[in-house]
Motif scaffolding. Structure first.
Motif, mmCIF file in Angstrom:
data_model
loop_
_atom_site.group_PDB
_atom_site.id
_atom_site.type_symbol
_atom_site.label_atom_id
_atom_site.label_comp_id
_atom_site.label_asym_id
_atom_site.label_seq_id
_atom_site.Cartn_x
_atom_site.Cartn_y
_atom_site.Cartn_z
ATOM 1 N N SER A 51 39.196 26.041 52.043
ATOM 2 C CA SER A 51 38.387 27.215 53.415
ATOM 3 C C SER A 51 38.914 26.622 54.606
ATOM 4 O O SER A 51 38.708 27.913 55.300
ATOM 5 N N ASP A 52 40.162 25.333 54.564
ATOM 6 C CA ASP A 52 40.177 25.949 56.298
ATOM 7 C C ASP A 52 41.438 24.714 56.022
ATOM 8 O O ASP A 52 41.941 23.715 54.677
ATOM 9 N N ILE A 53 42.921 24.913 56.889
ATOM 10 C CA ILE A 53 43.597 24.084 57.022
ATOM 11 C C ILE A 53 44.493 23.345 58.263
ATOM 12 O O ILE A 53 43.924 24.146 59.181
ATOM 13 N N SER A 54 44.293 22.458 58.196
ATOM 14 C CA SER A 54 45.019 22.091 59.693
ATOM 15 C C SER A 54 46.656 21.260 59.984
ATOM 16 O O SER A 54 46.852 20.765 58.636
ATOM 17 N N ILE A 55 47.397 21.559 60.973
ATOM 18 C CA ILE A 55 48.606 21.658 60.581
ATOM 19 C C ILE A 55 48.297 20.305 61.744
ATOM 20 O O ILE A 55 48.467 20.647 63.154
ATOM 21 N N ALA A 105 37.888 31.323 52.020
ATOM 22 C CA ALA A 105 37.603 30.634 51.013
ATOM 23 C C ALA A 105 39.071 31.146 49.708
ATOM 24 O O ALA A 105 39.637 31.492 48.660
ATOM 25 N N LEU A 106 40.355 30.713 50.513
ATOM 26 C CA LEU A 106 41.867 30.588 49.148
ATOM 27 C C LEU A 106 41.878 30.089 47.916
ATOM 28 O O LEU A 106 41.717 29.018 47.586
ATOM 29 N N SER A 107 42.055 30.790 46.971
ATOM 30 C CA SER A 107 41.686 30.322 44.851
ATOM 31 C C SER A 107 43.211 30.972 45.088
ATOM 32 O O SER A 107 44.001 31.314 45.310
ATOM 33 N N ALA A 108 43.326 30.214 43.664
ATOM 34 C CA ALA A 108 44.495 30.223 42.601
ATOM 35 C C ALA A 108 44.988 31.323 42.509
ATOM 36 O O ALA A 108 45.037 32.648 42.526
ATOM 37 N N GLY A 109 46.286 31.657 42.831
ATOM 38 C CA GLY A 109 47.077 33.171 43.351
ATOM 39 C C GLY A 109 47.432 33.810 44.215
ATOM 40 O O GLY A 109 47.744 34.513 44.357
ATOM 41 N N GLN A 110 46.623 33.742 45.031
ATOM 42 C CA GLN A 110 46.720 33.713 46.569
ATOM 43 C C GLN A 110 48.196 33.411 47.326
ATOM 44 O O GLN A 110 48.438 32.019 47.197
#
Length: 166
Positions: A51-55, A105-110
């Motif tokens: 759902s989220d990503i932080s760098i 909501a990034l999921s498999a294959g994306q």
């Protein structure tokens, strides 16, 4: 005794290779480019939804920052944050060393990503402060937040990649 040391060394090598070759993974790759640097996000883990990503660049070897505005903390060229498909918009302050973005909501294959300018802050850098090498991003972290609230963390290596095997 020497055989135990060799064996322990072999286990470390095999564990590292297994981590690098995993199929079920969340990966962020940094691509140094002009005029915009890119962070590419790849998802190959089934049953996992991000759902989220932080760098977090604070631990990067090159003391990296995001250069998003003219005349600010960065050097020469700047580029504001530009979201790819499925990436929420974000306002990143010039000179920031952290960012967090929402994903759909990034999921498999994306795959998705975003562009922004990254500069180093070293007086003596590998390619000058406007270009970043793998050695300079090494140590920076990526934190993936899953839809259930769990977090997974990876560190960038000298090949510009942060990868979590699931």
């Amino acid at each position: 005794m020497p055989s135990r040391i060799l064996c322990a060394g072999c286990l470390a090598v095999f564990a590292t290779q297994a981590q690098a070759e995993c199929v079920q993974a969340l990966t962020v790759t940094f691509v140094e480019s002009a005029p915009r640097d890119r962070f590419e996000i790849s998802h190959t883990a089934t049953g996992v939804f991000v759902s989220d990503i932080s760098i977090d660049l604070r631990r990067s070897s090159g003391a990296l920052i995001f250069d998003t505005a003219a005349g600010g903390a960065g050097v020469e060229v700047f580029q504001p944050f530009e979201a790819g498909a499925g990436v929420g918009d974000a306002q990143i302050a010039d000179g920031a060393d952290q960012l967090s973005i929402r994903l759909d909501a990034l999921s498999a294959g994306q795959r998705t990503g975003f562009t922004i300018d990254v500069d180093d802050q070293q007086a003596q850098s590998d390619l000058g402060q406007i270009r970043v090498t793998g050695a300079e991003i090494a140590g920076a972290r990526v934190i993936f937040t899953l839809v259930d609230g769990e977090t997974l963390e990876a560190e960038f290596d000298a090949q510009n990649r942060a990868k979590v095997c699931t």
